[in-house]
Design a protein around this motif. Structure first.
Motif, PDB file in Angstrom:
ATOM      1  N   ALA A   1     -84.142 -15.728  26.995  1.00  0.00           N
ATOM      2  CA  ALA A   1     -83.474 -15.862  28.303  1.00  0.00           C
ATOM      3  C   ALA A   1     -82.824 -17.246  28.415  1.00  0.00           C
ATOM      4  CB  ALA A   1     -84.479 -15.642  29.433  1.00  0.00           C
ATOM      5  N   TYR A   2     -83.548 -18.284  28.019  1.00  0.00           N
ATOM      6  CA  TYR A   2     -82.956 -19.637  28.058  1.00  0.00           C
ATOM      7  C   TYR A   2     -81.739 -19.728  27.138  1.00  0.00           C
ATOM      8  CZ  TYR A   2     -81.735 -24.260  26.632  1.00  0.00           C
ATOM      9  OH  TYR A   2     -80.975 -25.355  26.298  1.00  0.00           O
ATOM     10  N   LEU A   3     -81.866 -19.208  25.925  1.00  0.00           N
ATOM     11  CA  LEU A   3     -80.785 -19.360  24.937  1.00  0.00           C
ATOM     12  C   LEU A   3     -79.517 -18.632  25.383  1.00  0.00           C
ATOM     13  CD1 LEU A   3     -83.103 -19.216  21.855  1.00  0.00           C
ATOM     14  CD2 LEU A   3     -81.540 -21.111  22.370  1.00  0.00           C
ATOM     15  N   GLN A   4     -79.673 -17.525  26.093  1.00  0.00           N
ATOM     16  CA  GLN A   4     -78.493 -16.843  26.654  1.00  0.00           C
ATOM     17  C   GLN A   4     -77.814 -17.723  27.706  1.00  0.00           C
ATOM     18  OE1 GLN A   4     -80.721 -13.101  27.456  1.00  0.00           O
ATOM     19  NE2 GLN A   4     -78.946 -12.119  26.560  1.00  0.00           N
ATOM     20  N   ARG A   5     -78.623 -18.378  28.545  1.00  0.00           N
ATOM     21  CA  ARG A   5     -78.050 -19.300  29.536  1.00  0.00           C
ATOM     22  C   ARG A   5     -77.356 -20.463  28.838  1.00  0.00           C
ATOM     23  NH1 ARG A   5     -80.321 -17.919  34.806  1.00  0.00           N
ATOM     24  NH2 ARG A   5     -78.892 -19.477  35.612  1.00  0.00           N
ATOM     25  N   ALA A   6     -77.978 -20.951  27.771  1.00  0.00           N
ATOM     26  CA  ALA A   6     -77.415 -22.084  27.018  1.00  0.00           C
ATOM     27  C   ALA A   6     -76.064 -21.695  26.422  1.00  0.00           C
ATOM     28  CB  ALA A   6     -78.394 -22.529  25.936  1.00  0.00           C
ATOM     29  N   ALA A   7     -75.984 -20.497  25.841  1.00  0.00           N
ATOM     30  CA  ALA A   7     -74.717 -20.030  25.252  1.00  0.00           C
ATOM     31  C   ALA A   7     -73.642 -19.979  26.336  1.00  0.00           C
ATOM     32  CB  ALA A   7     -74.909 -18.659  24.616  1.00  0.00           C
ATOM     33  N   HIS A   8     -74.016 -19.484  27.505  1.00  0.00           N
ATOM     34  CA  HIS A   8     -73.088 -19.397  28.637  1.00  0.00           C
ATOM     35  C   HIS A   8     -72.563 -20.787  29.035  1.00  0.00           C
ATOM     36  CE1 HIS A   8     -72.223 -19.330  33.015  1.00  0.00           C
ATOM     37  NE2 HIS A   8     -71.561 -18.243  32.678  1.00  0.00           N
ATOM     38  N   ASP A   9     -73.404 -21.799  28.887  1.00  0.00           N
ATOM     39  CA  ASP A   9     -73.035 -23.179  29.257  1.00  0.00           C
ATOM     40  C   ASP A   9     -72.366 -23.940  28.107  1.00  0.00           C
ATOM     41  OD1 ASP A   9     -74.033 -22.682  31.748  1.00  0.00           O
ATOM     42  OD2 ASP A   9     -75.702 -24.110  31.642  1.00  0.00           O
ATOM     43  N   ASN A  10     -72.009 -23.228  27.030  1.00  0.00           N
ATOM     44  CA  ASN A  10     -71.394 -23.862  25.854  1.00  0.00           C
ATOM     45  C   ASN A  10     -72.275 -24.936  25.220  1.00  0.00           C
ATOM     46  OD1 ASN A  10     -68.867 -22.393  25.554  1.00  0.00           O
ATOM     47  ND2 ASN A  10     -68.451 -23.181  27.606  1.00  0.00           N
ATOM     48  N   VAL A  11     -73.579 -24.654  25.192  1.00  0.00           N
ATOM     49  CA  VAL A  11     -74.514 -25.499  24.442  1.00  0.00           C
ATOM     50  C   VAL A  11     -74.405 -25.085  22.973  1.00  0.00           C
ATOM     51  CG1 VAL A  11     -76.951 -26.053  24.061  1.00  0.00           C
ATOM     52  CG2 VAL A  11     -76.069 -25.824  26.398  1.00  0.00           C
ATOM     53  N   ALA A  12     -73.930 -25.996  22.143  1.00  0.00           N
ATOM     54  CA  ALA A  12     -73.773 -25.695  20.719  1.00  0.00           C
ATOM     55  C   ALA A  12     -75.082 -25.932  19.965  1.00  0.00           C
ATOM     56  CB  ALA A  12     -72.670 -26.566  20.120  1.00  0.00           C
ATOM     57  N   ARG A  13     -75.874 -26.869  20.490  1.00  0.00           N
ATOM     58  CA  ARG A  13     -77.113 -27.272  19.828  1.00  0.00           C
ATOM     59  C   ARG A  13     -78.186 -27.480  20.892  1.00  0.00           C
ATOM     60  NH1 ARG A  13     -80.288 -28.143  15.169  1.00  0.00           N
ATOM     61  NH2 ARG A  13     -81.616 -29.931  15.543  1.00  0.00           N
ATOM     62  N   ALA A  14     -79.374 -26.881  20.701  1.00  0.00           N
ATOM     63  CA  ALA A  14     -80.483 -27.067  21.647  1.00  0.00           C
ATOM     64  C   ALA A  14     -81.711 -27.522  20.868  1.00  0.00           C
ATOM     65  CB  ALA A  14     -80.770 -25.767  22.393  1.00  0.00           C
ATOM     66  N   GLU A  15     -82.335 -28.594  21.323  1.00  0.00           N
ATOM     67  CA  GLU A  15     -83.602 -29.061  20.741  1.00  0.00           C
ATOM     68  C   GLU A  15     -84.657 -28.872  21.832  1.00  0.00           C
ATOM     69  OE1 GLU A  15     -82.764 -32.878  18.869  1.00  0.00           O
ATOM     70  OE2 GLU A  15     -81.148 -31.951  17.692  1.00  0.00           O
ATOM     71  N   ILE A  16     -85.493 -27.850  21.628  1.00  0.00           N
ATOM     72  CA  ILE A  16     -86.303 -27.268  22.704  1.00  0.00           C
ATOM     73  C   ILE A  16     -87.757 -27.726  22.614  1.00  0.00           C
ATOM     74  CG2 ILE A  16     -87.133 -25.075  23.624  1.00  0.00           C
ATOM     75  CD1 ILE A  16     -84.614 -23.742  22.493  1.00  0.00           C
ATOM     76  N   PHE A  17     -88.260 -28.316  23.703  1.00  0.00           N
ATOM     77  CA  PHE A  17     -89.667 -28.717  23.766  1.00  0.00           C
ATOM     78  C   PHE A  17     -90.545 -27.506  24.052  1.00  0.00           C
ATOM     79  CE2 PHE A  17     -88.188 -32.954  25.832  1.00  0.00           C
ATOM     80  CZ  PHE A  17     -87.981 -33.525  24.594  1.00  0.00           C
TER      81      PHE A  17
ATOM     82  N   ALA B   1     -82.628 -15.933  16.092  1.00  0.00           N
ATOM     83  CA  ALA B   1     -81.694 -14.916  16.596  1.00  0.00           C
ATOM     84  C   ALA B   1     -80.510 -15.566  17.317  1.00  0.00           C
ATOM     85  CB  ALA B   1     -82.427 -13.958  17.536  1.00  0.00           C
ATOM     86  N   ALA B   2     -80.753 -16.705  17.962  1.00  0.00           N
ATOM     87  CA  ALA B   2     -79.675 -17.386  18.705  1.00  0.00           C
ATOM     88  C   ALA B   2     -78.567 -17.854  17.769  1.00  0.00           C
ATOM     89  CB  ALA B   2     -80.236 -18.569  19.489  1.00  0.00           C
ATOM     90  N   ALA B   3     -78.940 -18.283  16.571  1.00  0.00           N
ATOM     91  CA  ALA B   3     -77.928 -18.766  15.620  1.00  0.00           C
ATOM     92  C   ALA B   3     -76.967 -17.635  15.263  1.00  0.00           C
ATOM     93  CB  ALA B   3     -78.603 -19.323  14.372  1.00  0.00           C
ATOM     94  N   THR B   4     -77.486 -16.450  14.993  1.00  0.00           N
ATOM     95  CA  THR B   4     -76.626 -15.355  14.529  1.00  0.00           C
ATOM     96  C   THR B   4     -75.995 -14.588  15.690  1.00  0.00           C
ATOM     97  OG1 THR B   4     -78.557 -13.926  14.382  1.00  0.00           O
ATOM     98  CG2 THR B   4     -77.889 -15.052  12.363  1.00  0.00           C
ATOM     99  N   GLN B   5     -76.715 -14.412  16.798  1.00  0.00           N
ATOM    100  CA  GLN B   5     -76.203 -13.551  17.878  1.00  0.00           C
ATOM    101  C   GLN B   5     -75.511 -14.301  19.007  1.00  0.00           C
ATOM    102  OE1 GLN B   5     -79.025 -10.467  19.111  1.00  0.00           O
ATOM    103  NE2 GLN B   5     -80.155 -10.809  17.221  1.00  0.00           N
ATOM    104  N   LEU B   6     -75.820 -15.602  19.183  1.00  0.00           N
ATOM    105  CA  LEU B   6     -75.255 -16.340  20.319  1.00  0.00           C
ATOM    106  C   LEU B   6     -74.420 -17.540  19.897  1.00  0.00           C
ATOM    107  CD1 LEU B   6     -78.488 -16.453  22.565  1.00  0.00           C
ATOM    108  CD2 LEU B   6     -76.551 -14.882  22.816  1.00  0.00           C
ATOM    109  N   GLY B   7     -74.482 -17.897  18.626  1.00  0.00           N
ATOM    110  CA  GLY B   7     -73.768 -19.100  18.174  1.00  0.00           C
ATOM    111  C   GLY B   7     -74.388 -20.386  18.700  1.00  0.00           C
ATOM    112  N   VAL B   8     -75.677 -20.341  19.037  1.00  0.00           N
ATOM    113  CA  VAL B   8     -76.390 -21.557  19.469  1.00  0.00           C
ATOM    114  C   VAL B   8     -77.343 -21.954  18.338  1.00  0.00           C
ATOM    115  CG1 VAL B   8     -77.939 -22.600  21.170  1.00  0.00           C
ATOM    116  CG2 VAL B   8     -76.301 -20.859  21.909  1.00  0.00           C
ATOM    117  N   ASP B   9     -77.223 -23.211  17.917  1.00  0.00           N
ATOM    118  CA  ASP B   9     -78.086 -23.751  16.867  1.00  0.00           C
ATOM    119  C   ASP B   9     -79.303 -24.364  17.570  1.00  0.00           C
ATOM    120  OD1 ASP B   9     -79.050 -25.036  14.585  1.00  0.00           O
ATOM    121  OD2 ASP B   9     -77.714 -26.761  14.859  1.00  0.00           O
ATOM    122  N   ALA B  10     -80.473 -23.723  17.437  1.00  0.00           N
ATOM    123  CA  ALA B  10     -81.642 -24.159  18.215  1.00  0.00           C
ATOM    124  C   ALA B  10     -82.823 -24.485  17.314  1.00  0.00           C
ATOM    125  CB  ALA B  10     -82.040 -23.061  19.207  1.00  0.00           C
TER     126      ALA B  10
END
Ligand code: ADE
Ligand code: ZN
Length: 346
Positions: free
Chosen positions: A91-107, A133-142
């Motif tokens: 759920a967070y990673l989908q929001r991040a993709a929507h916000d154009n977050v290219a890279r997320a370092e998640i605590f 899954a975010a890398a391949t499906q959302l384009g977010v590197d997490a």
């Protein structure tokens, strides 16, 4: 660098949303929305002391960090199975993709879960599966950063590190969070030294509510590479000079600071002052489900309140890639994408 002075002020909100950025300070348990808390409570048959989503949301009226942490740890009690951790992170990673977050370092806070009998493997596997899954499906590197809870003992942190080491390939670093005042960085000197030997990246919360002395010891005793929050540093000119000279990144969280009463109004937030002093400040959401906004909401609201402009937006996004734990090829790629976005708005 693009011509930043030619950006139409009316286009600034769209630019803030569209620019690629890194999010470096997000607690995944703080992305658990009330709707998901209720859904997981039902799915897992966990009782929660609120009758409805609305009643739970009404309880989000915080006076300081501790008043928030009490409700944040209670909310996390609905997380039991690997799928729960996956669902929260997805759920967070989908929001991040929507916000154009290219890279997320998640605590993540494993002790909040292992203390309830959930295994480290359950936590790490579920969160890591969502990142992959975010890398391949959302384009977010997490990637994941394991945080030790500073209100617990260093011995407990060492035990947590031992439990996590079989999963060493699934997290890139360690951090330090929870109740700051009364729990200085020095308390965790030995466990951070061990993590440094293991080649883990090191960060710590310091100078959120605590004094500049905690920022000094995060740097000198824990030898962290980034300081989470750090907004109290402005009280100490020598510290500000050091942070600027060494370009130590600060992961600043404007809406968090507002909701936890670190600043009484967003208009008085010191983010413009940190940038003006040459610090590598970044914008982040901290616990977006509790503080009223994800990353773009933080950008939009702090810019509207303080009057920052396109050049500040560029600097903050660029700082986020400078501060990210990525290789030089990735950094160059992201900054190239950032430049292209700004050029299209000029
Ligand atoms: N854990 C989650 N959010 C936090 C914050 N803002 N400060 C310290 N610990 C936290
Ligand atoms: Zn935080």
């Amino acid at each position: 660098m693009p011509n930043l002075h030619s950006v139409e002020p009316a286009l600034l909100p769209e630019l803030l949303k569209r620019m690629p950025k890194a999010e470096l300070h997000i607690h995944i348990e703080g992305s658990l929305e009330p709707e998901l808390i209720f859904a997981l409570a039902r799915r897992n048959e966990v009782a929660i002391p609120y009758a409805s989503v609305e009643e739970l949301r009404r309880a989000y009226a915080f006076t300081d960090l501790q008043s928030f942490l009490d409700i944040y740890y209670a909310g996390a009690s609905v997380l039991l199975h690997e799928q729960d951790f996956f669902d929260m992170a997805w759920a967070y990673l989908q929001r991040a993709a929507h916000d154009n977050v290219a890279r997320a370092e998640i605590f993540f806070d494993p002790q909040t879960h292992t203390a309830r009998g959930v295994t480290m493997e359950t936590v790490v596997t579920g969160l890591h599966r969502a990142c992959a899954a975010a890398a391949t499906q959302l384009g977010v590197d997490a990637e994941l950063i394991l945080c030790f809870l500073r209100h617990l003992s260093e011995e407990d942190a060492f035990a947590t590190l031992e439990q996590a080491l079989p999963h060493r390939d699934k997290f890139i670093g360690v951090g330090l969070d929870s109740s700051e005042v009364g729990h200085p960085p020095e308390k965790f000197a030995r466990v951070f030294a061990r993590c440094r030997e293991l080649g883990l990246h090191l960060v710590a919360h310091a100078g959120e509510e605590g004094p500049p002395a905690y920022v000094w010891s995060a740097l000198d005793v824990l030898q962290v590479e980034r300081v989470d929050h750090g907004v109290q540093s402005v009280q100490d000119p020598a510290l500000m000079q050091r942070l600027a000279e060494e370009r130590v990144p600060l992961t600043v969280c404007p809406l968090s600071n507002l909701k936890l009463c670190v600043f009484d109004r967003l208009e008085s937030h010191n983010l413009p002052q940190l940038l003006e002093a040459g610090l590598c400040a970044t914008v982040n959401s901290d616990d977006p489900a509790y503080f009223g906004g994800y990353l773009n909401d933080n950008f939009l609201q702090v810019f509207a309140a303080t009057g920052m402009r396109a050049e500040h937006a560029y600097q903050l996004a660029r700082n986020s890639f400078e501060a990210a734990f990525i290789d030089e090829a990735a950094r160059t790629k992201y900054i190239g994408q950032l430049d292209k976005t700004f050029a299209s708005f000029s």
